[in-house]
Scaffold this motif. Structure first.
Motif, PDB file in Angstrom:
ATOM      1  N   LEU A 189       0.816  -1.213   0.000  1.00 17.37           N
ATOM      2  CA  LEU A 189       0.000   0.000   0.000  1.00 17.37           C
ATOM      3  C   LEU A 189       0.853   1.268   0.000  1.00 17.37           C
ATOM      4  O   LEU A 189       0.333   2.364   0.173  1.00 17.37           O
ATOM      5  CB  LEU A 189      -0.928   0.012   1.212  1.00 17.37           C
ATOM      6  N   GLY A 190       2.149   1.104  -0.220  1.00 19.68           N
ATOM      7  CA  GLY A 190       3.057   2.249  -0.225  1.00 19.68           C
ATOM      8  C   GLY A 190       2.652   3.396  -1.147  1.00 19.68           C
ATOM      9  O   GLY A 190       2.782   4.564  -0.773  1.00 19.68           O
ATOM     10  N   PRO A 191       2.139   3.121  -2.363  1.00 17.42           N
ATOM     11  CA  PRO A 191       1.775   4.219  -3.264  1.00 17.42           C
ATOM     12  C   PRO A 191       0.665   5.121  -2.745  1.00 17.42           C
ATOM     13  O   PRO A 191       0.473   6.222  -3.262  1.00 17.42           O
ATOM     14  CB  PRO A 191       1.321   3.471  -4.536  1.00 17.42           C
ATOM     15  N   THR A 192      -0.095   4.675  -1.730  1.00 22.84           N
ATOM     16  CA  THR A 192      -1.182   5.505  -1.186  1.00 22.84           C
ATOM     17  C   THR A 192      -0.930   5.906   0.270  1.00 22.84           C
ATOM     18  O   THR A 192      -1.791   6.509   0.900  1.00 22.84           O
ATOM     19  CB  THR A 192      -2.523   4.746  -1.239  1.00 22.84           C
ATOM     20  N   THR A 193       0.253   5.577   0.792  1.00 22.90           N
ATOM     21  CA  THR A 193       0.531   5.755   2.218  1.00 22.90           C
ATOM     22  C   THR A 193       1.463   6.921   2.467  1.00 22.90           C
ATOM     23  O   THR A 193       2.443   7.110   1.736  1.00 22.90           O
ATOM     24  CB  THR A 193       1.163   4.465   2.794  1.00 22.90           C
ATOM     25  N   GLY A 205      11.826  -6.226   2.623  1.00 19.83           N
ATOM     26  CA  GLY A 205      11.230  -7.007   1.555  1.00 19.83           C
ATOM     27  C   GLY A 205       9.769  -7.332   1.745  1.00 19.83           C
ATOM     28  O   GLY A 205       9.232  -8.227   1.087  1.00 19.83           O
ATOM     29  N   LYS A 206       9.083  -6.621   2.652  1.00 18.42           N
ATOM     30  CA  LYS A 206       7.679  -6.877   2.941  1.00 18.42           C
ATOM     31  C   LYS A 206       6.788  -5.751   2.421  1.00 18.42           C
ATOM     32  O   LYS A 206       7.221  -4.620   2.267  1.00 18.42           O
ATOM     33  CB  LYS A 206       7.465  -7.023   4.451  1.00 18.42           C
ATOM     34  N   ALA A 207       5.536  -6.083   2.154  1.00 15.39           N
ATOM     35  CA  ALA A 207       4.583  -5.093   1.660  1.00 15.39           C
ATOM     36  C   ALA A 207       4.163  -4.141   2.771  1.00 15.39           C
ATOM     37  O   ALA A 207       4.041  -4.540   3.935  1.00 15.39           O
ATOM     38  CB  ALA A 207       3.346  -5.792   1.088  1.00 15.39           C
ATOM     39  N   CYS A 208       3.938  -2.878   2.433  1.00 18.73           N
ATOM     40  CA  CYS A 208       3.483  -1.865   3.383  1.00 18.73           C
ATOM     41  C   CYS A 208       2.023  -2.112   3.763  1.00 18.73           C
ATOM     42  O   CYS A 208       1.183  -2.407   2.919  1.00 18.73           O
ATOM     43  CB  CYS A 208       3.631  -0.475   2.752  1.00 18.73           C
ATOM     44  N   TYR A 209       1.721  -1.958   5.069  1.00 20.95           N
ATOM     45  CA  TYR A 209       0.365  -2.136   5.586  1.00 20.95           C
ATOM     46  C   TYR A 209      -0.355  -0.795   5.769  1.00 20.95           C
ATOM     47  O   TYR A 209      -1.463  -0.758   6.275  1.00 20.95           O
ATOM     48  CB  TYR A 209       0.392  -2.864   6.927  1.00 20.95           C
TER      49      TYR A 209
END
Length: 264
Positions: A189-193, A205-209
């Motif tokens: 969710l990095g592009p909207t965080t 290496g983990k996805a953003c929450y």
């Protein structure tokens, strides 16, 4: 330079954001040179009705008592600053606002409490700004000591505190972190965080929450479509946006749009 008087209040929350003050160690002593804390139960100081320059408020408005307290806090404080996801967007407990998607609110209580008839709550879990005027918001789950200190220093210098709204992706690029959404097909969710955490999860290496909530002008629909493109089904898209800041307008819109019974 005169000290700022400060109160730190807790509504419905886990108390994690208050640790931004306590976990500073020696840094807390430097903070106390610039600010006098008059109320802070977590720190052993009890004086909830004292008038102050700044009231930091952690937690969402989830009970009638929360609502009464936050109105009283507003009347006794020159500035009210919300800290953390619960206070700024309703927090994890705001998932009950989506009872039509996740089941009836009464059944949620049954899963958590042995005697739900003893639990008195409002219909929804709301951010503090839904009930009173809030002067500043510090987003994060939890907020960091650096955020709190930077905010206080800006006020002491007589400048307007700057809100962090930049997207997390920019921080990843500056730190030369490889994009996990592109290279690993991870539901990031990095592009909207908004930035603030130091891009901690992508650095490993983990996805953003989205611990820090929606950034300025986030294109959530575009990201949702990309998540669908890497294989997430509608419910997985819903759950991704619903984790921490589900009641924020930007994420709430995506939750309601991608819910299986919605009409797209």
């Amino acid at each position: 330079m005169s000290k700022l008087t400060v109160a730190i209040h807790k509504l419905t929350s886990c108390s994690g954001c208050q640790l931004a003050f306590l976990n500073q160690g020696e840094g807390l002593l430097s903070l106390l040179e610039r600010a006098e804390i008059l109320h802070f139960i977590e720190g052993g100081i009890y004086n909830p009705e004292c008038p102050v320059d700044i009231a930091f408020v952690e937690g969402s408005i989830s009970t009638p008592h929360d609502l009464e307290r936050v109105k009283a806090i507003r009347s006794r404080s020159k500035l009210v600053v919300t800290i953390g996801a619960c206070a700024t967007s309703g927090g994890v407990q705001a998932l009950r606002n989506f009872s039509q998607l996740y089941g009836k609110a009464s059944s949620m209580k049954l899963q958590v409490y042995a005697r739900p008839d003893f639990i008195e709550t409002l219909d929804n879990s709301e951010p503090v700004a839904s009930a009173i005027n809030v002067d500043y918001e510090l987003w994060g789950c939890p907020v960091s000591a650096a955020q709190v200190n930077r905010f206080l220093v800006q006020l002491l210098l007589g400048t307007k505190a700057k809100a962090e709204k930049e997207k997390l992706c920019m921080q990843c690029k500056r730190q030369q972190i490889v994009c996990v959404l592109v290279t690993k097909q991870a539901p990031c969710l990095g592009p909207t965080t908004r930035t603030g955490c130091g891009a901690m999860c992508p650095a490993y290496g983990k996805a953003c929450y989205s611990c820090y909530g929606p950034s300025e002008q986030p294109n959530c629909r575009s990201l949702a479509n990309r998540l669908k493109g890497i294989g997430l089904v509608d419910w997985e898209v819903v759950n991704r946006f619903a984790q921490i800041h589900c009641h924020s307008p930007e994420y709430r819109k995506e939750i309601e749009y991608w819910a299986p019974d919605s009409k797209k």
